[in-house]
Each structure stands twice: as structure tokens, then as C-alpha cells.
Enzyme design. Structure first.
Site, PDB file in Angstrom:
ATOM      1  CE  LYS A  22      -2.433   2.617   3.578  1.00 23.79           C
ATOM      2  NZ  LYS A  22      -1.344   3.240   4.322  1.00 23.79           N
ATOM      3  CG  ASN A  23       2.177   2.818   3.566  1.00 22.08           C
ATOM      4  OD1 ASN A  23       1.029   3.201   3.291  1.00 22.08           O
ATOM      5  ND2 ASN A  23       2.554   2.528   4.799  1.00 22.08           N
ATOM      6  CB  CYS A 117      -4.418   6.599  10.448  1.00 25.07           C
ATOM      7  SG  CYS A 117      -5.110   5.176   9.603  1.00 25.07           S
ATOM      8  NE  ARG A 122      -0.092  10.807  10.154  1.00 25.36           N
ATOM      9  CZ  ARG A 122      -0.410   9.689   9.512  1.00 25.36           C
ATOM     10  NH1 ARG A 122      -1.573   9.131   9.698  1.00 25.36           N
ATOM     11  NH2 ARG A 122       0.442   9.118   8.689  1.00 25.36           N
ATOM     12  CG  ASP A 305       2.554   1.325   9.698  1.00 28.97           C
ATOM     13  OD1 ASP A 305       2.212   2.192  10.508  1.00 28.97           O
ATOM     14  OD2 ASP A 305       2.996   1.591   8.557  1.00 28.97           O
ATOM     15  NE  ARG A 397      -7.169   5.273   4.645  1.00 29.42           N
ATOM     16  CZ  ARG A 397      -6.249   5.430   5.602  1.00 29.42           C
ATOM     17  NH1 ARG A 397      -6.581   5.406   6.857  1.00 29.42           N
ATOM     18  NH2 ARG A 397      -4.985   5.630   5.281  1.00 29.42           N
TER      19      ARG A 397
HETATM   20  N1  EPU Z   1       7.201  13.950  11.181  1.00 27.79           N
HETATM   21  C1  EPU Z   1       7.519  15.255  11.479  1.00 27.79           C
HETATM   22  N2  EPU Z   1       7.542  16.152  10.457  1.00 27.79           N
HETATM   23  C2  EPU Z   1       7.273  15.813   9.176  1.00 27.79           C
HETATM   24  C3  EPU Z   1       6.948  14.474   8.869  1.00 27.79           C
HETATM   25  C4  EPU Z   1       6.918  13.565   9.902  1.00 27.79           C
HETATM   26  O1  EPU Z   1       7.774  15.601  12.635  1.00 27.79           O
HETATM   27  O2  EPU Z   1       7.313  16.676   8.298  1.00 27.79           O
HETATM   28  C5  EPU Z   1       7.184  12.958  12.262  1.00 27.79           C
HETATM   29  C6  EPU Z   1       5.787  12.359  12.441  1.00 27.79           C
HETATM   30  O3  EPU Z   1       4.995  13.156  13.288  1.00 27.79           O
HETATM   31  C7  EPU Z   1       6.129  10.997  13.045  1.00 27.79           C
HETATM   32  C8  EPU Z   1       7.471  10.641  12.382  1.00 27.79           C
HETATM   33  O4  EPU Z   1       7.997  11.867  11.888  1.00 27.79           O
HETATM   34  O5  EPU Z   1       6.323  11.143  14.417  1.00 27.79           O
HETATM   35  C9  EPU Z   1       7.378   9.641  11.227  1.00 27.79           C
HETATM   36  O6  EPU Z   1       6.444  10.115  10.265  1.00 27.79           O
HETATM   37  P1  EPU Z   1       6.562   9.738   8.712  1.00 27.79           P
HETATM   38  O7  EPU Z   1       6.633  11.001   7.948  1.00 27.79           O
HETATM   39  O8  EPU Z   1       7.639   8.723   8.525  1.00 27.79           O
HETATM   40  O9  EPU Z   1       5.162   9.061   8.464  1.00 27.79           O
HETATM   41  P2  EPU Z   1       4.254   9.190   7.188  1.00 27.79           P
HETATM   42  O10 EPU Z   1       5.086   9.298   5.966  1.00 27.79           O
HETATM   43  O11 EPU Z   1       3.204  10.213   7.396  1.00 27.79           O
HETATM   44  C10 EPU Z   1       4.210   6.650   6.646  1.00 27.79           C
HETATM   45  C11 EPU Z   1       3.148   5.607   6.480  1.00 27.79           C
HETATM   46  C12 EPU Z   1       2.550   5.268   7.832  1.00 27.79           C
HETATM   47  C13 EPU Z   1       3.653   4.812   8.786  1.00 27.79           C
HETATM   48  C14 EPU Z   1       4.769   5.862   8.866  1.00 27.79           C
HETATM   49  C15 EPU Z   1       5.963   5.402   9.678  1.00 27.79           C
HETATM   50  C16 EPU Z   1       2.330   6.120   4.285  1.00 27.79           C
HETATM   51  C17 EPU Z   1       1.224   6.625   3.442  1.00 27.79           C
HETATM   52  N3  EPU Z   1       2.125   6.122   5.599  1.00 27.79           N
HETATM   53  O12 EPU Z   1       3.536   7.785   7.197  1.00 27.79           O
HETATM   54  O13 EPU Z   1       1.690   4.183   7.581  1.00 27.79           O
HETATM   55  O14 EPU Z   1       3.129   4.612  10.079  1.00 27.79           O
HETATM   56  O15 EPU Z   1       5.234   6.169   7.522  1.00 27.79           O
HETATM   57  O16 EPU Z   1       6.517   4.245   9.137  1.00 27.79           O
HETATM   58  O17 EPU Z   1       3.358   5.697   3.789  1.00 27.79           O
HETATM   59  C18 EPU Z   1      -0.152   2.801   7.858  1.00 27.79           C
HETATM   60  O18 EPU Z   1       0.159   2.251   6.800  1.00 27.79           O
HETATM   61  O19 EPU Z   1      -1.027   2.347   8.646  1.00 27.79           O
HETATM   62  C19 EPU Z   1       0.520   4.034   8.233  1.00 27.79           C
HETATM   63  C20 EPU Z   1       0.043   4.873   9.128  1.00 27.79           C
END
Ligand code: EPU
Length: 437
Positions: A22-23, A117, A122, A305, A397
């Protein structure tokens, strides 16, 4: 609203085929906006987030040709720069990838703040930091992210937080930029590598994905090509945990075992048996699983996850377990639901202490997010009696044919429509009463 009803107590057995990640998919689809020719993408999971992202591309004017289940041809040669519809992108966290892709293609983007989610704050500050380093002016106002550049110019970006989304977004914006971009302290998740491999197969020049430093040498255009998405590490981990929890024996097929090492290691540690093959893993449970301690971390650490699913398993393992969630601020919302099923869990900030109980009991529960849904399903599979899960749109989703796959492994799981819910559940309860004599 639809519900899932699970009658617990069945040991899972047989084989399950894991779908595409998915991701990776939700990033690769917007990434195709950067490609001048036709992109053929295979192994796409059949999930709502993917279908929604394809619809958004169609809204931009891309031609989407579904050649077979799981395969699509995307022709984005004639897309126009537009504001993606709020009702679609506000439902998807991954909509932030439209930002990098539109900036890369048109030097401008206006995208509603992402949904998906909710695990507390975020932020997207690291995405914006990366874009600004590439000479993009970017700001958030009135719930929209607005970005604009005369031209995009490669630069070095150090991420203050290891972020999957920021790493991929900067890659997208830098692929067609002038000069070279370095992303330092980059995320190393398998789907980050997959997006880089997709872009390279279309004509990009990206090296180092999967390490701390990614180097992107901008190219003037990408011509198109074919790409097959990697298997979903989290879906695979979910089925591995479900197999262990139910004392089952399941061959999890179409996986990359290396991506699953953190979960394999933990399952072995608590007493399950895990056998790795080239592209499959067999997990056998045991009645005597014991507790452990887990701290979630960016890859190659234990994935956040899979934290909720593991908590469901540990809630019926012997002894005390301690879970530390170090990626998200607020990823324990589902614990109140699992406690309704008899789990003994105490949370304090980023930690959860689980005292294993002899059994869980089925209950009506509410799915609070995607992986929470998977965790409640694992709990339902081991619980005595019927678990009724509502708000299952979260599961749709991100899990492809979730209940079909579980049913094929022997689970008693049914999707109930809005109006038939209560009746069927009552019937199922009768079945349990009858089978209990
Ligand atoms: N963060 C910041 N600033 C940013 C971006 C992130 O402080 O600009 C922090 C976040 O608050 C968090 C950490 O960095 O504490 C990690 O966030 P990340 O950006 O890695 O997460 P994401 O890209 O929003 C993806 C996956 C999530 C998964 C996370 C961590 C996708 C679409 N989503 O989210 O997947 O939990 O990486 O591996 O790729 C899921 O699939 O259920 C899911 C939530």
C-alpha cells in the site's frame, strides 16, 4: 455502516498470498505524474486508498487503463495542474505526495492538508523544509498547502526527523529538478526504495535509497516503462501475527523475508516457529507464547504499523510485555477497544504494559484506524465468542480482500451490511450457543 463479525477460536491454517505494498502504491501512482510516457504498474493492491489515488489522477486528466486486476497503465502526458478535490484527498494521508509530484511537473501545487489515520499531530514541516531547499516557496494557509517555484534546483536537505513521507516527497520534487539533491537522514523503509526503483525504471537517476543518504541527479524527462510493486510488508506481518496468535500454521506467500526480519525475530522470541523460504514464510503458533518487550522504530526497527497487531497477540501471551511507541505520539487509541475484550493493558504516554490474560472475550468494538482494525481482528480471532467490529472502512483503505483471505485460512468472519447486521450476528450467536451444546 458495514461491520465485520468474527467468531473466534479457529486456528488459522493454509496459505495466504500477500498483495502489493500500500505505502509504495500510494506514492508510485502520484509519481507517475512526473512521467511523460505511459507507466505500466503491476501488483497494485485492491484497496480504497489506491483506487482513490487513481481517481485523483483521472481528475487531473490522466488516462487510466486497468489492464487486469492489479495492473494499470497510467498516461499522464496530458494532465493539467489542478487543485485535487478536498473530499478525496482529505481521506488519505498519502495525498501529500501530490505536492512533490505537482511541483516536480508544474512548479506549482495547491493541495489540501492530508487526512488519513489520526495518531495525534502529523506535521509536514520536513516536507516543506525539503521543498524550500529546492527553491520552492511553500506555505500552509486556510487548510491548503500552497507551493510555487520559478524552477526547482537541487540542494542538500538534512531531515531533522526520519520521515518516510518527507523522503519520498523530496525525491519526487527533485527527480526532474536542475542539478543534484542529497537527502540526508533519509527514511530507509522498503517502500522508499520501491519508489526510487520505480522512478529509476522510468528514467530517473536516484542512488542510495535504503541508506541514510539518497542522491538524486535531476533528469530532463522520464519516458515511461513497466514496474511491479513489492509485496506489502505490513500485510504480511499482520497475517504472520494472526497465525501465531491463533496457534495456527500458515504459509505467507509473495513476501520478501528480509523486510519481515523484525517481526520474525519477535515471533521466534515469544515461542512461535518461523521458517523463511525464498519468497514465503511459514509461521506456526503455540499455546505457550510468552511476553516480550518491543520498541517501534524506523526501518529496520520494529515497524509502528505492526505495533497494534502485536499488542493483540501479546495480550494473550504469558507474562508481562512492554511496548514503547517511538514513531507516533498517539497510537494507542485502539487499546480501550481491546480492553473491552478483556485485555489487561495499562498505557502511560508512549508506553503500554500488557499483562497477558488466559483468553479474550468477543465484544462490539470500534475500529479507530487502519492497523487498529487489523489488531482488533487478531483479537477477535483468538477471543471466545463473537466480536463485532464497526467503522471497518479503515480496514478497506489498506488491506486487500482482508476477510476473504482470513476466511480462506479457516477464520469465521463475515461482512455484514448496514441493515442485516444485528440479525446475522444474533444468528451467529445462536450457532455458537448450539455448537457449545
Ligand atoms: N514527522 C515530522 N515532520 C514531518 C513528517 C513527519 O515531525 O514533516 C514525524 C511524524 O509526526 C512521526 C514521524 O515523523 O512522528 C514519522 O512520520 P513519517 O513522515 O515517517 O510518516 P508518514 O510518511 O506520514 C508513513 C506511512 C505510515 C507509517 C509511517 C511510519 C504512508 C502513506 N504512511 O507515514 O503508515 O506509520 O510512515 O513508518 O506511507 C499505515 O500504513 O497504517 C501508516 C500509518
Amino acid at each position: 455502516m458495514e461491520k465485520l463479525a468474527i467468531i473466534g477460536g479457529k486456528r488459522l491454517g493454509g496459505e495466504v498470498e500477500i498483495s502489493g505494498a500500500k505505502n509504495a502504491a500510494v506514492a508510485i501512482i502520484p509519481a507517475s505524474l512526473l512521467v511523460s510516457g505511459i507507466c505500466r504498474v503491476d501488483n497494485l493492491p485492491d484497496i480504497k486508498d489506491v483506487n482513490l489515488m487513481l481517481e485523483v489522477l483521472e481528475d487531473f486528466g490522466a488516462r487510466i487503463n486497468r489492464t487486469s486486476p492489479g495492473s494499470v497503465e497510467i498516461d499522464a502526458s496530458n494532465v493539467r495542474c489542478a487543485i485535487p478535490p478536498y473530499d478525496k484527498v482529505s481521506r488519505m494521508r498519502a495525498s501529500y505526495y501530490l505536492l512533490g509530484a505537482l511541483i516536480g511537473r508544474f512548479y506549482q501545487a495547491e493541495v489540501p492538508m492530508p487526512g488519513g489515520c489520526n495518531f495525534g499531530a502529523r506535521p509536514i514541516d520536513q516536507h516543506l523544509k525539503g521543498l524550500r531547499a529546492l527553491s520552492v516557496s511553500a506555505e500552509v494557509s486556510h487548510g491548503m498547502v500552497k507551493a510555487y517555484a520559478e524552477r526547482t534546483i537541487g540542494a542538500s536537505v538534512y531531515l531533522d526527523v526520519v520521515s518516510v513521507g518527507a523522503t519520498i516527497n523530496i525525491m519526487l520534487a527533485a527527480t526532474l529538478a536542475e542539478g543534484t539533491t542529497h537527502i540526508e537522514n533519509a527514511a530507509k523503509e522498503p517502500h522508499v526504495v520501491d519508489v526510487a526503483n520505480f522512478l529509476n525504471s522510468m528514467g530517473a537517476n536516484i542512488k542510495g535509497a535504503g541508506t541514510d543518504i539518497i542522491r538524486i541527479v535531476g533528469v530532463p524527462r522520464m519516458e515511461g516503462g513497466s514496474y511491479s510493486i513489492i509485496p506489502d510488508q505490513i500485510e504480511a506481518g499482520t497475517f504472520m501475527i494472526a497465525a501465531a496468535a491463533t496457534d495456527g500454521n500458515v504459509l505467507v506467500k509473495n513476501v520478501i523475508p528480509k523486510h519481515l526480519e523484525p517481526v520474525s525475530a519477535k515471533l521466534v522470541e515469544i515461542g512461535a516457529s518461523v521458517d523463511e523460504f525464498d519468497d514465503s514464510i511459514r509461521v506456526k503458533g503455540s499455546r505457550e507464547l510468552k511476553g516480550t518487550n518491543i520498541k517501534t522504530q524506523p526501518y529496520p526497527g520494529f515497524p509502528t504499523d505492526l505495533q497494534p497487531q502485536m499488542v493483540a497477540l501479546l495480550s494473550v501471551s504469558k507474562g508481562v510485555s512492554m511496548i514503547t511507541e517511538s514513531v507516533w505520539d498517539n497510537r494507542f487509541q485502539y487499546i480501550d477497544e481491546i480492553k473491552k475484550m478483556g485485555a489487561n493493558i495499562k498505557t502511560d504516554g508512549h508506553s503500554a504494559v500488557i499483562q497477558g490474560v488466559s483468553h479474550l472475550t468477543g465484544a462490539p468494538v470500534k475500529v479507530t484506524d487502519l492497523r487498529a482494525g487489523a489488531a482488533l481482528a487478531v483479537a477477535g480471532l483468538v477471543a471466545k465468542g463473537v466480536t463485532e467490529m464497526c467503522d471497518i472502512q479503515h480496514i478497506d483503505r489498506g488491506y486487500s480482500h482482508f476477510e476473504d483471505k482470513l476466511r480462506a485460512l479457516g477464520a469465521q468472519i463475515t461482512r455484514l451490511g448496514e441493515h442485516e447486521g444485528e440479525f446475522k450476528i444474533i444468528q451467529n450467536r445462536k450457532k455458537i450457543v448450539t455448537s457449545a451444546g
